[in-house]
Design a protein around this motif. Sequence first.
Motif, PDB file in Angstrom:
ATOM      1  N   SER A 174       0.934  -1.157   0.255  1.00 27.39           N
ATOM      2  CA  SER A 174      -0.111   0.138   0.108  1.00 27.39           C
ATOM      3  C   SER A 174       0.903   1.221   0.007  1.00 27.39           C
ATOM      4  CB  SER A 174      -0.841  -0.051   0.992  1.00 27.39           C
ATOM      5  OG  SER A 174      -0.257   0.145   2.463  1.00 27.39           O
ATOM      6  N   GLY A 175       0.416   2.128  -0.310  1.00 26.62           N
ATOM      7  CA  GLY A 175       1.113   3.472  -0.432  1.00 26.62           C
ATOM      8  C   GLY A 175       1.615   4.220   0.788  1.00 26.62           C
ATOM      9  N   ASN A 176       0.988   3.821   1.906  1.00 30.05           N
ATOM     10  CA  ASN A 176       1.418   4.216   3.226  1.00 30.05           C
ATOM     11  C   ASN A 176       2.413   3.276   3.966  1.00 30.05           C
ATOM     12  OD1 ASN A 176      -0.425   2.309   4.019  1.00 30.05           O
ATOM     13  ND2 ASN A 176      -1.621   3.603   5.194  1.00 30.05           N
ATOM     14  N   MET A 177       2.963   2.176   3.315  1.00 25.42           N
ATOM     15  CA  MET A 177       3.704   1.243   3.740  1.00 25.42           C
ATOM     16  C   MET A 177       5.153   1.618   3.557  1.00 25.42           C
ATOM     17  SD  MET A 177       3.264  -2.724   2.861  1.00 25.42           S
ATOM     18  CE  MET A 177       4.321  -3.838   3.774  1.00 25.42           C
ATOM     19  N   VAL A 178       6.005   1.599   4.724  1.00 28.64           N
ATOM     20  CA  VAL A 178       7.388   2.145   4.518  1.00 28.64           C
ATOM     21  C   VAL A 178       8.267   0.933   4.332  1.00 28.64           C
ATOM     22  CG1 VAL A 178       9.218   3.028   5.897  1.00 28.64           C
ATOM     23  CG2 VAL A 178       7.008   4.006   6.189  1.00 28.64           C
ATOM     24  N   THR A 179       9.056   0.908   3.408  1.00 24.48           N
ATOM     25  CA  THR A 179      10.144   0.062   3.188  1.00 24.48           C
ATOM     26  C   THR A 179      11.188   0.074   3.822  1.00 24.48           C
ATOM     27  OG1 THR A 179       8.952  -0.166   0.615  1.00 24.48           O
ATOM     28  CG2 THR A 179      11.226  -1.096   1.078  1.00 24.48           C
ATOM     29  N   PRO A 180      11.507  -0.990   4.531  1.00 22.53           N
ATOM     30  CA  PRO A 180      12.819  -0.889   5.311  1.00 22.53           C
ATOM     31  C   PRO A 180      13.962  -0.995   4.443  1.00 22.53           C
ATOM     32  CG  PRO A 180      11.866  -3.298   5.628  1.00 22.53           C
ATOM     33  CD  PRO A 180      10.809  -2.282   4.749  1.00 22.53           C
ATOM     34  N   CYS A 213      16.044 -10.612   6.740  1.00 21.33           N
ATOM     35  CA  CYS A 213      17.235 -11.732   6.025  1.00 21.33           C
ATOM     36  C   CYS A 213      18.392 -11.021   6.119  1.00 21.33           C
ATOM     37  CB  CYS A 213      16.643 -12.185   4.559  1.00 21.33           C
ATOM     38  SG  CYS A 213      16.491 -10.739   3.278  1.00 21.33           S
ATOM     39  N   GLY A 214      18.477  -9.843   6.346  1.00 20.45           N
ATOM     40  CA  GLY A 214      19.978  -9.144   6.268  1.00 20.45           C
ATOM     41  C   GLY A 214      20.406  -8.384   5.056  1.00 20.45           C
ATOM     42  N   HIS A 215      19.199  -8.396   3.897  1.00 22.35           N
ATOM     43  CA  HIS A 215      19.558  -7.921   2.660  1.00 22.35           C
ATOM     44  C   HIS A 215      18.753  -6.724   2.548  1.00 22.35           C
ATOM     45  CE1 HIS A 215      20.416 -12.412   1.936  1.00 22.35           C
ATOM     46  NE2 HIS A 215      21.770 -11.710   1.553  1.00 22.35           N
ATOM     47  N   ALA A 216      18.927  -5.744   1.548  1.00 20.61           N
ATOM     48  CA  ALA A 216      18.142  -4.763   1.077  1.00 20.61           C
ATOM     49  C   ALA A 216      17.024  -5.286   0.211  1.00 20.61           C
ATOM     50  CB  ALA A 216      18.976  -3.842   0.430  1.00 20.61           C
ATOM     51  N   PRO A 217      15.625  -4.456   0.127  1.00 24.03           N
ATOM     52  CA  PRO A 217      14.660  -4.994  -0.645  1.00 24.03           C
ATOM     53  C   PRO A 217      15.317  -5.144  -2.040  1.00 24.03           C
ATOM     54  CG  PRO A 217      14.049  -3.116   0.791  1.00 24.03           C
ATOM     55  CD  PRO A 217      15.486  -3.311   0.990  1.00 24.03           C
ATOM     56  N   PRO A 275       9.840  -3.308  -7.188  1.00 23.75           N
ATOM     57  CA  PRO A 275      10.774  -3.433  -5.897  1.00 23.75           C
ATOM     58  C   PRO A 275       9.899  -3.965  -5.043  1.00 23.75           C
ATOM     59  CG  PRO A 275      10.178  -0.943  -6.524  1.00 23.75           C
ATOM     60  CD  PRO A 275       9.539  -1.963  -7.534  1.00 23.75           C
ATOM     61  N   GLY A 276      10.688  -4.449  -3.904  1.00 23.27           N
ATOM     62  CA  GLY A 276      10.014  -4.869  -2.748  1.00 23.27           C
ATOM     63  C   GLY A 276      10.518  -5.932  -2.018  1.00 23.27           C
ATOM     64  N   PHE A 277       9.676  -6.536  -1.156  1.00 27.76           N
ATOM     65  CA  PHE A 277      10.222  -7.706  -0.189  1.00 27.76           C
ATOM     66  C   PHE A 277       8.983  -8.759  -0.163  1.00 27.76           C
ATOM     67  CE2 PHE A 277       8.823  -3.981   2.130  1.00 27.76           C
ATOM     68  CZ  PHE A 277       7.950  -4.615   3.000  1.00 27.76           C
ATOM     69  N   ALA A 278       9.115  -9.747   0.470  1.00 27.56           N
ATOM     70  CA  ALA A 278       7.944 -10.931   0.924  1.00 27.56           C
ATOM     71  C   ALA A 278       8.137 -10.848   2.482  1.00 27.56           C
ATOM     72  CB  ALA A 278       8.507 -12.059   0.256  1.00 27.56           C
ATOM     73  N   LYS A 279       7.002 -11.423   2.717  1.00 29.29           N
ATOM     74  CA  LYS A 279       6.539 -11.609   4.333  1.00 29.29           C
ATOM     75  C   LYS A 279       6.555 -12.919   4.352  1.00 29.29           C
ATOM     76  CE  LYS A 279       5.396  -7.133   6.188  1.00 29.29           C
ATOM     77  NZ  LYS A 279       4.263  -6.343   7.168  1.00 29.29           N
ATOM     78  N   LYS A 280       7.082 -13.764   5.687  1.00 31.97           N
ATOM     79  CA  LYS A 280       6.746 -15.013   5.904  1.00 31.97           C
ATOM     80  C   LYS A 280       5.569 -14.913   6.648  1.00 31.97           C
ATOM     81  CE  LYS A 280      11.193 -17.299   6.931  1.00 31.97           C
ATOM     82  NZ  LYS A 280      11.859 -17.815   8.012  1.00 31.97           N
ATOM     83  N   ALA A 281       4.640 -15.873   6.220  1.00 28.19           N
ATOM     84  CA  ALA A 281       3.257 -16.321   6.899  1.00 28.19           C
ATOM     85  C   ALA A 281       3.488 -16.522   8.238  1.00 28.19           C
ATOM     86  CB  ALA A 281       2.682 -17.160   6.179  1.00 28.19           C
ATOM     87  N   MET A 341      11.744 -10.558   3.712  1.00 27.26           N
ATOM     88  CA  MET A 341      12.929 -11.048   3.214  1.00 27.26           C
ATOM     89  C   MET A 341      12.932 -10.603   1.617  1.00 27.26           C
ATOM     90  SD  MET A 341      11.800 -14.940   2.951  1.00 27.26           S
ATOM     91  CE  MET A 341      10.597 -15.030   3.709  1.00 27.26           C
ATOM     92  N   CYS A 342      14.459 -10.454   0.977  1.00 23.16           N
ATOM     93  CA  CYS A 342      14.185 -10.197  -0.340  1.00 23.16           C
ATOM     94  C   CYS A 342      13.688 -11.362  -1.037  1.00 23.16           C
ATOM     95  CB  CYS A 342      15.595  -9.788  -0.729  1.00 23.16           C
ATOM     96  SG  CYS A 342      16.707 -11.363  -0.506  1.00 23.16           S
ATOM     97  N   TYR A 343      13.490 -11.015  -2.224  1.00 27.39           N
ATOM     98  CA  TYR A 343      12.955 -12.028  -3.150  1.00 27.39           C
ATOM     99  C   TYR A 343      13.681 -13.134  -3.435  1.00 27.39           C
ATOM    100  CZ  TYR A 343       9.556  -8.275  -4.787  1.00 27.39           C
ATOM    101  OH  TYR A 343       8.599  -7.512  -4.743  1.00 27.39           O
ATOM    102  N   SER A 344      15.102 -13.083  -3.305  1.00 25.10           N
ATOM    103  CA  SER A 344      15.958 -14.384  -3.391  1.00 25.10           C
ATOM    104  C   SER A 344      15.677 -15.035  -2.272  1.00 25.10           C
ATOM    105  CB  SER A 344      17.362 -13.767  -3.749  1.00 25.10           C
ATOM    106  OG  SER A 344      17.739 -13.354  -4.856  1.00 25.10           O
TER     107      SER A 344
END
Length: 136
Positions: free
Chosen positions: A2-8, A13-17, A30-36, A42-45
């Motif tokens: 969402s637009g109000n979400m801040v990307t860390p 995982c220790g990596h950048a998005p 760009p972005g990241f995933a979240k563990k259920a 975590m980054c996509y890799s």
Amino acid sequence: MSGNMVTPAVLDCGHAPTPLGSATSGIGTPGFAKKAGTGDTMCYSCADEHERAVMRTSRCVVAYLSGDGSTITTWTGGTLATVDPADRRQHGQRQYTPSGGSWTRHVWHATDPHGGRWYGVNDGPGMAVRLRRVRA
């Protein structure tokens, strides 16, 4: 996202998005995933590696069939399994519903990096597919 979400700047995982249009991101965003359950980022890799690890113990997974029908992938395009060569050029089989509708049914067989065998049914290449582990 969402637009109000801040990307860390650094994910759990220790990596950048994953940056926009990176080679590891097949989705072009760009972005990241979240563990259920935990919400760990975590980054996509790393997310792709996590999905491959989950396949070691899972009996059923939902993934995507690549557009050329050769691989089973994550939503970011990371390879989870390789489709059997005999299934890659199938035309599918016309199926009919009780109400008179129809769809084309494709059956896929694949092997994951750990040697696990899987099968799934879907509408064809480029679509989501529910895979079930083949019993030995």
